[in-house]
Design a protein around this motif. Sequence first.
Motif, PDB file in Angstrom:
ATOM      1  N   GLU A 136       0.799  -1.223   0.000  1.00 40.40           N
ATOM      2  CA  GLU A 136       0.000   0.000   0.000  1.00 40.40           C
ATOM      3  C   GLU A 136       0.835   1.277   0.000  1.00 40.40           C
ATOM      4  N   SER A 137       2.131   1.162   0.290  1.00 38.92           N
ATOM      5  CA  SER A 137       2.982   2.357   0.291  1.00 38.92           C
ATOM      6  C   SER A 137       4.187   2.185  -0.635  1.00 38.92           C
ATOM      7  N   THR A 138       4.068   1.294  -1.599  1.00 39.71           N
ATOM      8  CA  THR A 138       5.182   1.025  -2.506  1.00 39.71           C
ATOM      9  C   THR A 138       4.905   1.636  -3.868  1.00 39.71           C
ATOM     10  N   SER A 139       5.902   2.287  -4.411  1.00 38.25           N
ATOM     11  CA  SER A 139       5.822   2.885  -5.734  1.00 38.25           C
ATOM     12  C   SER A 139       5.697   1.802  -6.803  1.00 38.25           C
ATOM     13  N   GLU A 140       4.742   1.976  -7.713  1.00 40.86           N
ATOM     14  CA  GLU A 140       4.596   1.047  -8.840  1.00 40.86           C
ATOM     15  C   GLU A 140       5.862   1.024  -9.680  1.00 40.86           C
ATOM     16  N   GLU A 141       6.515   2.168  -9.762  1.00 35.92           N
ATOM     17  CA  GLU A 141       7.757   2.257 -10.529  1.00 35.92           C
ATOM     18  C   GLU A 141       8.812   1.311  -9.954  1.00 35.92           C
ATOM     19  N   LEU A 142       8.889   1.216  -8.635  1.00 34.14           N
ATOM     20  CA  LEU A 142       9.840   0.301  -7.998  1.00 34.14           C
ATOM     21  C   LEU A 142       9.442  -1.147  -8.252  1.00 34.14           C
ATOM     22  N   VAL A 143       8.181  -1.462  -8.095  1.00 30.22           N
ATOM     23  CA  VAL A 143       7.699  -2.830  -8.330  1.00 30.22           C
ATOM     24  C   VAL A 143       8.038  -3.261  -9.756  1.00 30.22           C
ATOM     25  N   ASP A 144       7.797  -2.383 -10.722  1.00 32.76           N
ATOM     26  CA  ASP A 144       8.065  -2.698 -12.125  1.00 32.76           C
ATOM     27  C   ASP A 144       9.559  -2.825 -12.420  1.00 32.76           C
ATOM     28  N   ALA A 145      10.389  -2.078 -11.709  1.00 32.35           N
ATOM     29  CA  ALA A 145      11.823  -2.064 -11.983  1.00 32.35           C
ATOM     30  C   ALA A 145      12.568  -3.249 -11.377  1.00 32.35           C
ATOM     31  N   ALA A 146      12.058  -3.808 -10.292  1.00 35.30           N
ATOM     32  CA  ALA A 146      12.738  -4.912  -9.611  1.00 35.30           C
ATOM     33  C   ALA A 146      12.496  -6.230 -10.351  1.00 35.30           C
TER      34      ALA A 146
END
Length: 166
Positions: free
Chosen positions: A141-151
Amino acid sequence: MSNVVQPGQRVAVLVDSQNLYHTTQSVYSRNIDYEELLDEAVAGRELTRAIAYVIRANSPNEENFFEALQEIGFETKIKEIKTHADGSKSADWDVGMILDAVTLAPNLDSVVICTGDGDFSRLCSHLRHEGVRIEAMAFGESTSEELVDAADAFTDLSARSDRFLL
């Protein structure tokens, strides 16, 4: 580069303690179970380094917290909170975490960053280019979608919050 977790992989775990703390306090009113977090991040691999980036804010029991992290197996990197001329306060470990990840990368197969901060998405791209698997762990709930997509992989701690919260 392998995108699969394997027992022989050398892994470093870098924890943005402030980021996780603010999420767990605002969403759950609870604290992180750092022992479970480290166990999940390592996932049976060879732990090379575990670093918790913390802020010294002169709050009660903070030294006990730092000692507990060390007993679990974390190296603590401590930054003093800064008070600016206008009275605002800041403390940020982003650059320190990024520099450590880049410095450690040649000796690792995987880096696990425990943060939801989207500022780390560029780090993911860089490490992948260097042949290092990059994993992120945080509360969805507090994680950037950009980070999720990049990892290469993302572990949503919210999906098993009872395991990761005290």
